[in-house]
Each structure stands twice: as structure tokens, then as C-alpha cells.
Design a protein around this motif. Structure first.
Motif, PDB file in Angstrom:
ATOM      1  N   UNK A  53       0.797  -1.225   0.000  1.00 16.17           N
ATOM      2  CA  UNK A  53       0.000   0.000   0.000  1.00 16.17           C
ATOM      3  C   UNK A  53       0.833   1.280   0.000  1.00 16.17           C
ATOM      4  N   UNK A  54       2.149   1.127  -0.020  1.00 16.10           N
ATOM      5  CA  UNK A  54       3.001   2.313   0.037  1.00 16.10           C
ATOM      6  C   UNK A  54       2.816   3.104   1.314  1.00 16.10           C
ATOM      7  N   UNK A  55       2.609   2.391   2.427  1.00 15.13           N
ATOM      8  CA  UNK A  55       2.281   3.021   3.701  1.00 15.13           C
ATOM      9  C   UNK A  55       3.556   3.192   4.529  1.00 15.13           C
ATOM     10  N   UNK A  56       4.164   4.364   4.439  1.00 17.79           N
ATOM     11  CA  UNK A  56       5.431   4.613   5.141  1.00 17.79           C
ATOM     12  C   UNK A  56       5.257   4.593   6.655  1.00 17.79           C
ATOM     13  N   UNK A  57       4.134   5.113   7.150  1.00 10.64           N
ATOM     14  CA  UNK A  57       3.917   5.145   8.597  1.00 10.64           C
ATOM     15  C   UNK A  57       3.792   3.736   9.176  1.00 10.64           C
ATOM     16  N   UNK A  58       3.041   2.877   8.499  1.00 14.80           N
ATOM     17  CA  UNK A  58       2.902   1.502   8.964  1.00 14.80           C
ATOM     18  C   UNK A  58       4.255   0.798   8.936  1.00 14.80           C
ATOM     19  N   UNK A  59       5.038   1.046   7.900  1.00 17.00           N
ATOM     20  CA  UNK A  59       6.361   0.441   7.817  1.00 17.00           C
ATOM     21  C   UNK A  59       7.230   0.896   8.982  1.00 17.00           C
ATOM     22  N   UNK A  60       7.179   2.175   9.287  1.00 15.23           N
ATOM     23  CA  UNK A  60       7.997   2.737  10.363  1.00 15.23           C
ATOM     24  C   UNK A  60       7.623   2.169  11.719  1.00 15.23           C
ATOM     25  N   UNK A  61       6.349   1.841  11.900  1.00 12.63           N
ATOM     26  CA  UNK A  61       5.877   1.305  13.177  1.00 12.63           C
ATOM     27  C   UNK A  61       6.527  -0.031  13.539  1.00 12.63           C
ATOM     28  N   UNK A  62       7.066  -0.727  12.562  1.00 12.89           N
ATOM     29  CA  UNK A  62       7.646  -2.042  12.830  1.00 12.89           C
ATOM     30  C   UNK A  62       9.065  -1.943  13.394  1.00 12.89           C
ATOM     31  N   UNK A  63       9.645  -0.750  13.394  1.00 13.80           N
ATOM     32  CA  UNK A  63      11.044  -0.575  13.763  1.00 13.80           C
ATOM     33  C   UNK A  63      11.205   0.356  14.961  1.00 13.80           C
ATOM     34  N   UNK A  64      12.309   0.171  15.682  1.00 16.66           N
ATOM     35  CA  UNK A  64      12.736   1.133  16.686  1.00 16.66           C
ATOM     36  C   UNK A  64      13.749   2.054  16.012  1.00 16.66           C
ATOM     37  N   UNK A  65      13.266   3.152  15.484  1.00 11.87           N
ATOM     38  CA  UNK A  65      14.133   4.057  14.726  1.00 11.87           C
ATOM     39  C   UNK A  65      14.984   4.935  15.640  1.00 11.87           C
ATOM     40  N   UNK A  66      14.809   4.792  16.956  1.00 14.44           N
ATOM     41  CA  UNK A  66      15.650   5.527  17.895  1.00 14.44           C
ATOM     42  C   UNK A  66      16.988   4.827  18.123  1.00 14.44           C
ATOM     43  N   UNK A  67      17.111   3.594  17.632  1.00 16.48           N
ATOM     44  CA  UNK A  67      18.390   2.892  17.683  1.00 16.48           C
ATOM     45  C   UNK A  67      19.032   2.954  16.303  1.00 16.48           C
ATOM     46  N   UNK A  68      20.357   2.921  16.249  1.00 17.53           N
ATOM     47  CA  UNK A  68      21.066   3.083  14.980  1.00 17.53           C
ATOM     48  C   UNK A  68      20.728   1.968  14.003  1.00 17.53           C
ATOM     49  N   UNK A  69      20.827   0.697  14.452  1.00 16.18           N
ATOM     50  CA  UNK A  69      20.538  -0.420  13.560  1.00 16.18           C
ATOM     51  C   UNK A  69      19.067  -0.462  13.168  1.00 16.18           C
ATOM     52  N   UNK A  70      18.196  -0.094  14.105  1.00  9.12           N
ATOM     53  CA  UNK A  70      16.771  -0.046  13.782  1.00  9.12           C
ATOM     54  C   UNK A  70      16.474   1.002  12.727  1.00  9.12           C
ATOM     55  N   UNK A  71      17.137   2.150  12.824  1.00  8.79           N
ATOM     56  CA  UNK A  71      16.963   3.220  11.837  1.00  8.79           C
ATOM     57  C   UNK A  71      17.475   2.786  10.477  1.00  8.79           C
ATOM     58  N   UNK A  72      18.641   2.142  10.465  1.00  8.46           N
ATOM     59  CA  UNK A  72      19.202   1.665   9.189  1.00  8.46           C
ATOM     60  C   UNK A  72      18.274   0.644   8.537  1.00  8.46           C
ATOM     61  N   UNK A  73      17.730  -0.260   9.348  1.00 16.58           N
ATOM     62  CA  UNK A  73      16.841  -1.292   8.807  1.00 16.58           C
ATOM     63  C   UNK A  73      15.596  -0.660   8.196  1.00 16.58           C
ATOM     64  N   UNK A  74      15.041   0.338   8.878  1.00 17.40           N
ATOM     65  CA  UNK A  74      13.864   1.024   8.347  1.00 17.40           C
ATOM     66  C   UNK A  74      14.188   1.726   7.038  1.00 17.40           C
ATOM     67  N   UNK A  75      15.312   2.418   6.973  1.00 17.79           N
ATOM     68  CA  UNK A  75      15.680   3.143   5.753  1.00 17.79           C
ATOM     69  C   UNK A  75      15.882   2.190   4.584  1.00 17.79           C
ATOM     70  N   UNK A  76      16.446   1.012   4.862  1.00 19.68           N
ATOM     71  CA  UNK A  76      16.647   0.007   3.826  1.00 19.68           C
ATOM     72  C   UNK A  76      15.298  -0.518   3.323  1.00 19.68           C
TER      73      UNK A  76
END
Length: 356
Positions: A53-76
Motif C-alpha cells: 500500500x506504500x504506507x510509510x507510517x505503517x512500515x515505520x511502526x515495525x522498527x525502533x528508529x531511535x536505535x542506529x541499527x533499527x533506523x538503518x533497517x527502516x531506511x533500507x
């Protein structure tokens, strides 16, 4: 003999420890492996919904973007979602579903954090937007090396290293041209009659693509992924085991495989120089996409980057518009459109007719 005040203090301390232990037991849970697998499946399935669905918010919810590796995984993962959208626009298709089967090979950790190794067989369903009602699908095997943790009463991904061909393909915007999409969507496709050695080659490629839930690599052969890649080894197996080509002094698997057997560059040039193959076309996507329709099941597509052929795949069929599909190893693909995951700037494609 302990004096009473000292005994009383010890008893009080033991009671405090007991109460703390009980309290922790009430607020903490020891999760079993199967429970953690369910959690990981839900996270990965929600990611599929976000991709679809191209849902960036839903995708972001699956990650802890406050951690470095979590942020990298989300960006990937976000790059993957953007690629799916862009490639579908280039192709003139719409994805109708993304569904996955999972195989967990490792689950370890405590009650609040777990490391997992997961093989995900991701099936993408799509149809063309021009009114074509025929359903198409392809599958890709993706290996996740991930960590999930309970944070703020919610499971999130804090690390996810995975190899996916759609997360690092740049330059596709240049291929989004109306004339390309029109050609793909209006191409007059004639059903190809698959028979003989080509049929046997495709049968082998489908059986050992390792991109379906119940198939895997042929254990008669070494897996070269840990030492550079298994794509040429797999293509050579298809040609020999399925297509019936005999080994020789240059192209063989004796003592672990000759360069012409296991290296993409060497295999491509061996086929061209030995007479077992001939060149159909070489060039960037815009200059060769029409020639791709000349490819037949059992033929080879090689992918050149920065002057070196780094990958090969085997044609195994066509979708409802006659767009050629490929099987290959690393990343393992089953009936995937030939250019998908290879739209980076500067890529050249080599189309090789194999003479069965």
C-alpha cells in the motif's frame, strides 16, 4: 545464635526479595520459541502490507528508529518500498498481494529480546493495468538476520540485515518512459512451445531455485554463496543436469568447479566462445528491452556492472504479456521479471541464446 534484631532484619530482607521476585514474575513472561516466531511473522506480514500500500507510517511502526541499527533497517526497507512503487509504474502493473512463508533456522535470546534467522519466501502477485485480468506472480527468497525487542509493551525490530534485490536498485526513474510502458503493455505475445532439452533445463531450474517453500539447492553441488555467489554454479547445473550439455576440460565441476562453471563472467564468455551460445543483444535497459522478447526458456541473461559481469540468470518462462521471467541463485528467484532488482545506473544486460 543470632540476636533477635539481626534475625528480624534478615527475615525482613528475605520478604522484600520474595515480594520483588513475585512482582517480577507477574510483569515478565518467559516467551517460547513458537510464540516469538508468531511475533516475527506478524512484524514481517505488516511490512508486506506496508509495501503493498506504500504506507510509510505503517512500515515505520515495525522498527525502533531511535536505535542506529533499527533506523538503518527502516531506511533500507523504505528503499525497497519505493522501488516496488517505481518498478510497477515503469512496467504498467499493479501489485494485488504480497504473501510470505517463513522458515526459522535460529531463535535465541531472553524474554525481552531475541535474535532470529529467517528464510522468507515472498510471493508477489500482480496484474497489468490495461484491463488484463490474468494474475501473475513471482517469488523471491529473502534471508533475515534480525533482532526484535519488547519496548513500551510493543515488539519492534531493532536490527534486520537482509539481502533483497529491490532495496538497492537505483536509476530506475530513467526507465519510466511512456514508450517503454506502452511497448510492454501492447506486445503481441505468442505462446512458446517448450519441449526437448529446453523443457528439461527449465524443469531443473524450477526444482532447485530455492525460492519456493518446498525446494532447495541440489546438495550434490557446493553452495558458493559464502565465497562470492552461486548464480553461475546454478546456471551451469541447469545447462548440464537439465539441458544435457556435457562437461569438458574448460567447463566442469571436477574438484569443485572450473572458473567457467562457477564465475558469471567466465560462464558467459565460455558460452559465447565455445559455440554453445550466441549473443542476442548487449546494452542498457532502454536499448535492449525489446530484444528481451527474443529470449527463450533455457537462455541466459548476464548482468554487467562497472565493466564486470557479476550475475547470471536463466530464462524460465513469460508472464501474461510475454515479459521474460528468470530463475537464479543469490538472491534466489523463481519466475521473476528479468530486470527486476537490476535497475541500477550503469547496468548492462547480456542476452545469450543457448544452442541446445
Amino acid at each position: 545464635m543470632l540476636k533477635w534484631p539481626i534475625r528480624r532484619r534478615i527475615i525482613a530482607l528475605l520478604l522484600v526479595v520474595a515480594f520483588i521476585t513475585i512482582a517480577l514474575g507477574m510483569t515478565s513472561k518467559l516467551f517460547k520459541s513458537d510464540e516469538i516466531e508468531k511475533v516475527a511473522k506478524q512484524l514481517l506480514n505488516d511490512m508486506n502490507i506496508a509495501y503493498l500500500n506504500g504506507d510509510e507510517e505503517l512500515l515505520k511502526e515495525q522498527y525502533d528508529v531511535d536505535t542506529l541499527y533499527g533506523k538503518w533497517a527502516f531506511e533500507y526497507a523504505l528503499k525497497k518500498m519505493e522501488y516496488i512503487k517505481t518498478w510497477s509504474e515503469k512496467q504498467g502493473i499493479e501489485y494485488t498481494d504480497i504473501k510470505s512463508d517463513y522458515k526459522f533456522t535460529k531463535v535465541s535470546g531472553s524474554d525481552q529480546a531475541f535474535d532470529l534467522t529467517v528464510k522468507s519466501i515472498d510471493q508477489y502477485d500482480y496484474k497489468y493495468k490495461d484491463g488484463d485480468t490474468v494474475a501473475n506472480s513471482y517469488s523471491i527468497a529473502v534471508y533475515h538476520y534480525m533482532r526484535i525487542e519488547m519496548k513500551k509493551d510493543k515488539w519492534v525490530i531493532t536490527k534486520d540485515w537482509f539481502s533483497d534485490p529491490m532495496s538497492d536498485s537505483l536509476g530506475i526513474e530513467e526507465e519510466k518512459k511512456p514508450e517503454i510502458k506502452e511497448y510492454i503493455n501492447t506486445y503481441q505475445y505468442d505462446n512458446y512451445k517448450l519441449e526437448g532439452r529446453r523443457k528439461d533445463a527449465v524443469k531443473y531450474a524450477d526444482k532447485y531455485s530455492s525460492a519456493l517453500i518446498n525446494n532447495s539447492y541440489n546438495d550434490k553441488y557446493r553452495n558458493y554463496n559464502p565465497v562470492g555467489g552461486d548464480c553461475a554454479n546454478f546456471a551451469s547445473q541447469v545447462l548440464h543436469e537439465g539441458g544435457g550439455f556435457k562437461k569438458n576440460s574448460v567447463w566442469n565441476y571436477d574438484k569443485g568447479g572450473s572458473l567457467a562453471w562457477i564465475k558469471a563472467y567466465n560462464l558467459t564468455h565460455y558460452l559465447l566462445n565455445s559455440g554453445r551460445g550466441s549473443r542476442i543483444a548487449v546494452g542498457g535497459y532502454e536499448s535492449v528491452y525489446q530484444a528481451a522478447y527474443k529470449l527463450q526458456p533455457g537462455d541466459i541473461v548476464a548482468y554487467e556492472e562497472k565493466g564486470d559481469i557479476k550475475h547470471v540468470s536463466v530464462i524460465t518462462g513469460y508472464d501474461s504479456k510475454g515479459y521474460p521471467l528468470v530463475n537464479c541463485h543469490n538472491v534466489d528467484r523463481h519466475r521473476v521479471p528479468w530486470d527486476l532488482g537490476w535497475n541500477r545506473e550503469g547496468i548492462k544486460y547480456w542476452f545469450v541464446r543457448v544452442h541446445y
